[in-house]
Design a protein around this motif. Structure first.
Motif, PDB file in Angstrom:
ATOM      1  N   MET A 139       0.911  -1.066   0.088  1.00  0.00           N
ATOM      2  CA  MET A 139       0.473   0.145   0.109  1.00  0.00           C
ATOM      3  C   MET A 139       1.027   0.967  -0.415  1.00  0.00           C
ATOM      4  O   MET A 139       2.132   1.390   0.788  1.00  0.00           O
ATOM      5  CB  MET A 139      -1.081   0.290   1.464  1.00  0.00           C
ATOM      6  N   GLU A 140       0.495   2.102  -1.019  1.00  0.00           N
ATOM      7  CA  GLU A 140       0.789   3.755  -0.393  1.00  0.00           C
ATOM      8  C   GLU A 140      -0.467   4.576   0.138  1.00  0.00           C
ATOM      9  O   GLU A 140      -1.373   4.921  -1.083  1.00  0.00           O
ATOM     10  CB  GLU A 140       1.602   4.250  -2.174  1.00  0.00           C
ATOM     11  N   GLY A 141       0.287   4.669   0.787  1.00  0.00           N
ATOM     12  CA  GLY A 141      -1.014   5.808   1.679  1.00  0.00           C
ATOM     13  C   GLY A 141      -2.509   4.400   1.942  1.00  0.00           C
ATOM     14  O   GLY A 141      -2.278   3.223   2.720  1.00  0.00           O
ATOM     15  N   THR A 142      -3.521   4.631   1.131  1.00  0.00           N
ATOM     16  CA  THR A 142      -4.436   3.873   1.873  1.00  0.00           C
ATOM     17  C   THR A 142      -5.028   3.725   0.175  1.00  0.00           C
ATOM     18  O   THR A 142      -6.125   3.049  -0.263  1.00  0.00           O
ATOM     19  CB  THR A 142      -5.919   5.216   2.270  1.00  0.00           C
ATOM     20  N   HIS A 143      -3.984   3.971  -0.404  1.00  0.00           N
ATOM     21  CA  HIS A 143      -3.925   3.018  -2.203  1.00  0.00           C
ATOM     22  C   HIS A 143      -3.539   2.017  -2.362  1.00  0.00           C
ATOM     23  O   HIS A 143      -1.757   2.058  -2.138  1.00  0.00           O
ATOM     24  CB  HIS A 143      -4.104   3.876  -2.755  1.00  0.00           C
ATOM     25  N   PRO A 144      -4.100   0.787  -2.586  1.00  0.00           N
ATOM     26  CA  PRO A 144      -2.485   0.052  -3.881  1.00  0.00           C
ATOM     27  C   PRO A 144      -1.697  -0.236  -4.234  1.00  0.00           C
ATOM     28  O   PRO A 144      -1.958   0.788  -4.899  1.00  0.00           O
ATOM     29  CB  PRO A 144      -3.475  -1.532  -4.179  1.00  0.00           C
ATOM     30  N   PHE A 145      -0.599  -0.039  -3.851  1.00  0.00           N
ATOM     31  CA  PHE A 145       0.571  -0.546  -4.515  1.00  0.00           C
ATOM     32  C   PHE A 145       0.681  -1.015  -5.796  1.00  0.00           C
ATOM     33  O   PHE A 145       1.275  -2.283  -5.105  1.00  0.00           O
ATOM     34  CB  PHE A 145       1.539  -0.110  -3.900  1.00  0.00           C
ATOM     35  N   ARG A 146       0.731  -0.619  -7.045  1.00  0.00           N
ATOM     36  CA  ARG A 146       1.156  -0.984  -8.333  1.00  0.00           C
ATOM     37  C   ARG A 146       0.564  -2.764  -8.249  1.00  0.00           C
ATOM     38  O   ARG A 146       0.819  -3.912  -7.944  1.00  0.00           O
ATOM     39  CB  ARG A 146       2.913  -1.649  -8.105  1.00  0.00           C
ATOM     40  N   GLY A 147      -0.572  -2.528  -8.378  1.00  0.00           N
ATOM     41  CA  GLY A 147      -1.773  -4.011  -7.736  1.00  0.00           C
ATOM     42  C   GLY A 147      -1.461  -5.100  -6.521  1.00  0.00           C
ATOM     43  O   GLY A 147      -1.542  -5.699  -6.107  1.00  0.00           O
ATOM     44  N   GLY A 148      -0.810  -3.724  -5.421  1.00  0.00           N
ATOM     45  CA  GLY A 148      -0.663  -5.080  -3.942  1.00  0.00           C
ATOM     46  C   GLY A 148      -2.003  -5.154  -3.648  1.00  0.00           C
ATOM     47  O   GLY A 148      -3.534  -4.334  -3.784  1.00  0.00           O
ATOM     48  N   THR A 149      -1.950  -6.062  -2.894  1.00  0.00           N
ATOM     49  CA  THR A 149      -3.364  -6.807  -1.993  1.00  0.00           C
ATOM     50  C   THR A 149      -2.571  -5.683  -0.210  1.00  0.00           C
ATOM     51  O   THR A 149      -1.763  -5.694   0.381  1.00  0.00           O
ATOM     52  CB  THR A 149      -3.415  -8.215  -1.524  1.00  0.00           C
ATOM     53  N   GLU A 150      -3.786  -4.926   0.285  1.00  0.00           N
ATOM     54  CA  GLU A 150      -3.852  -4.300   0.972  1.00  0.00           C
ATOM     55  C   GLU A 150      -4.016  -5.697   2.638  1.00  0.00           C
ATOM     56  O   GLU A 150      -4.325  -6.870   2.459  1.00  0.00           O
ATOM     57  CB  GLU A 150      -5.350  -4.351   1.617  1.00  0.00           C
ATOM     58  N   PRO A 151      -3.394  -5.556   3.161  1.00  0.00           N
ATOM     59  CA  PRO A 151      -2.678  -6.642   4.032  1.00  0.00           C
ATOM     60  C   PRO A 151      -4.212  -6.246   5.318  1.00  0.00           C
ATOM     61  O   PRO A 151      -4.352  -5.781   5.665  1.00  0.00           O
ATOM     62  CB  PRO A 151      -1.231  -6.168   4.931  1.00  0.00           C
TER      63      PRO A 151
ATOM     64  N   PRO B  36      -3.975   1.941   8.429  1.00  0.00           N
ATOM     65  CA  PRO B  36      -3.830   3.478   7.244  1.00  0.00           C
ATOM     66  C   PRO B  36      -3.186   4.579   7.774  1.00  0.00           C
ATOM     67  O   PRO B  36      -4.004   4.233   9.408  1.00  0.00           O
ATOM     68  CB  PRO B  36      -5.716   3.220   6.738  1.00  0.00           C
ATOM     69  N   PRO B  37      -3.066   5.374   7.466  1.00  0.00           N
ATOM     70  CA  PRO B  37      -2.898   6.310   7.986  1.00  0.00           C
ATOM     71  C   PRO B  37      -3.637   7.863   8.810  1.00  0.00           C
ATOM     72  O   PRO B  37      -5.191   7.345   7.484  1.00  0.00           O
ATOM     73  CB  PRO B  37      -1.687   7.504   6.680  1.00  0.00           C
ATOM     74  N   VAL B  38      -4.126   8.435   9.461  1.00  0.00           N
ATOM     75  CA  VAL B  38      -4.433   9.011   9.879  1.00  0.00           C
ATOM     76  C   VAL B  38      -4.368  10.295   9.200  1.00  0.00           C
ATOM     77  O   VAL B  38      -5.763  11.018   8.710  1.00  0.00           O
ATOM     78  CB  VAL B  38      -4.450   9.764  11.135  1.00  0.00           C
ATOM     79  N   HIS B  39      -3.471  10.251   7.966  1.00  0.00           N
ATOM     80  CA  HIS B  39      -3.286  11.997   6.537  1.00  0.00           C
ATOM     81  C   HIS B  39      -2.921  11.355   6.264  1.00  0.00           C
ATOM     82  O   HIS B  39      -1.890  10.189   6.012  1.00  0.00           O
ATOM     83  CB  HIS B  39      -3.039  13.705   7.163  1.00  0.00           C
ATOM     84  N   GLU B  40      -2.691  11.372   4.345  1.00  0.00           N
ATOM     85  CA  GLU B  40      -2.753  11.545   3.762  1.00  0.00           C
ATOM     86  C   GLU B  40      -2.448  12.453   2.250  1.00  0.00           C
ATOM     87  O   GLU B  40      -3.864  13.547   2.870  1.00  0.00           O
ATOM     88  CB  GLU B  40      -2.573   9.978   2.327  1.00  0.00           C
ATOM     89  N   TYR B  41      -2.030  12.791   1.517  1.00  0.00           N
ATOM     90  CA  TYR B  41      -2.120  14.412   0.418  1.00  0.00           C
ATOM     91  C   TYR B  41      -1.506  13.375  -1.042  1.00  0.00           C
ATOM     92  O   TYR B  41      -0.178  12.549  -0.472  1.00  0.00           O
ATOM     93  CB  TYR B  41      -1.879  15.169   0.850  1.00  0.00           C
ATOM     94  N   ASP B  42      -1.930  13.576  -1.755  1.00  0.00           N
ATOM     95  CA  ASP B  42      -1.379  13.592  -3.145  1.00  0.00           C
ATOM     96  C   ASP B  42       0.097  14.290  -3.697  1.00  0.00           C
ATOM     97  O   ASP B  42       0.238  15.675  -3.072  1.00  0.00           O
ATOM     98  CB  ASP B  42      -2.316  13.456  -4.463  1.00  0.00           C
ATOM     99  N   ARG B  43       0.574  14.443  -4.728  1.00  0.00           N
ATOM    100  CA  ARG B  43       1.576  15.348  -5.211  1.00  0.00           C
ATOM    101  C   ARG B  43       1.226  16.006  -6.449  1.00  0.00           C
ATOM    102  O   ARG B  43       2.372  16.546  -7.170  1.00  0.00           O
ATOM    103  CB  ARG B  43       3.034  14.166  -5.795  1.00  0.00           C
ATOM    104  N   THR B  44       0.211  16.076  -6.559  1.00  0.00           N
ATOM    105  CA  THR B  44      -0.408  17.330  -7.511  1.00  0.00           C
ATOM    106  C   THR B  44       0.009  18.645  -7.472  1.00  0.00           C
ATOM    107  O   THR B  44       0.214  19.332  -7.892  1.00  0.00           O
ATOM    108  CB  THR B  44      -2.304  16.706  -7.820  1.00  0.00           C
TER     109      THR B  44
END
Length: 378
Positions: free
Chosen positions: A270-282, A287-295
């Protein structure tokens, strides 16, 4: 201090709106009126690529410089180095002197650095009458690094008196060796050790994986990519980790003071709350209490501290952090492990590489170019 232009203010507003959308707070919960914290950044010193700071003897702030020196902040700025290991480290890649910490009695001083071979190393010095006793130096812990990035390197003495050590996943990109989820390596982990309990250290008996076959007993939590900066809330003992993301998401992780450890923060599935490269959430993913994207120009979260000083009452209890590329100083309001507000504090520290907490709870901001700021009331 970098001046905020109108365009940067607009960008910060857009980022703030996006951040609110990412918080776990309920949108239906009425927002109680809050006093806004008005701050400024006061330049109190110029260092040589400052990377970490720690409150030391006599209430003075000790500052680590990446090339291998440690200097003390006084009324006239930074003094001469009280420690110099520059011949033993390198600034190649993301290496260097990366962390410093004192034990609670200021009897021992710890440094975290990468040696000339790139090996993550934690050394200990005795301290007498506020001075480092160089002849007492000993190595507490080492961990070989396969690449020159994602070293982590932050160290802190926890509320329990044990030494916590943050190590990245080993580097490269995408966790190619699967270290984040592998309990058989110290890489991609937050460690908890007792440096005075054994030779070179002892593993606390209540660490979560002490009795797990094949697991490293030093591990406190795992699933981390590059936990560059973490801290304990001086008021509650809660743990907060700023974990640098891969390409898309930056995250801040939280664990209550009552935690028994063992949290899995998900990397590299996972990268934050999002599966990373098709990963499976353990199944045990925290999950993080806060995340933000890079836009909006963010690229690398710089974890900070929960403010417990007295100079800015409106900021008390908020977690202050930034981003190396964006530089905006922000804060999170937390309640029972949930983010209830994300605040843009209206100032920009440039390339913010680290924060430090002074003896009285006031916070300092370090820019990699050398500026050492204190967060003051506006």
């Amino acid at each position: 201090m970098r001046v905020r232009t109108r365009s940067s203010a607009i960008i910060g507003t857009i980022c703030l709106v996006a951040s609110f959308a990412l918080t776990t707070a309920s949108a239906d919960e009425p927002a109680a009126p809050r006093q806004t914290a008005h701050i400024t950044l006061k330049n109190v010193a110029t260092a040589k690529n400052p990377t970490a700071g720690a409150a030391g003897p006599g209430g003075k702030l000790w500052i680590a410089e990446r090339a291998g020196t440690v200097r003390v902040l006084g009324d006239q700025g930074l003094g001469r180095p009280v420690l110099d290991i520059s011949a033993e480290t390198t600034v190649d890649g993301e290496r260097g002197l990366l962390g410093i910490a004192f034990d609670r009695r200021f009897a021992h001083f710890y440094i975290s650095y990468t040696n000339l071979e790139g090996t993550s190393t934690v050394d200990e010095f005795a301290v007498r009458k506020g001075k480092i006793q160089r002849h007492t130096r000993r190595t507490v812990l080492t961990q070989t690094q396969p690449y020159a990035n994602h070293n982590g390197g932050d160290i802190k003495i926890g509320p329990d008196g044990y030494l916590y050590v943050a190590l990245g996943d080993g580097g490269s990109g995408g966790d190619p060796h699967g270290n984040g989820q592998n309990l058989g390596t110290l890489l991609g982990k937050l460690l908890r050790i007792d440096p005075r309990g054994g030779t070179p250290y002892a593993i606390p008996a209540d660490n979560p994986f002490v009795n797990t076959p094949g697991a490293k007993g030093e591990i406190w939590s795992y699933g981390l990519r590059n936990p560059w900066r973490f801290s304990f809330d001086a008021g509650t003992g809660d743990l907060l980790i700023g974990d640098v993301g891969q390409n898309d998401w930056e995250e801040i992780d939280w664990a209550p003071a009552s935690s028994k450890g063992g949290e899995n923060y998900g990397w590299g599935q996972m990268e934050g709350t999002h599966p990373f490269r098709g990963g499976t959430e353990p199944a045990n993913h925290v999950p993080p209490v806060h995340e933000y994207d890079r836009t909006n120009f963010g690229c690398s979260v710089t974890g900070g501290y929960v403010y417990r000083g007295r100079a800015i009452p409106a900021l008390k209890g908020q977690y202050v952090f930034s981003d190396y590329c964006d530089g905006t100083i922000r804060s999170l309001r937390l309640k029972n492990g949930k983010v209830t507000a994300v605040n843009d504090l209206g100032v920009n520290g440039g390339e913010v590489i680290s924060f430090a907490q002074g003896a009285s709870g006031e916070l300092y901001v370090f820019a990699i170019g050398g500026s050492v700021f204190r967060i003051d009331p506006a």
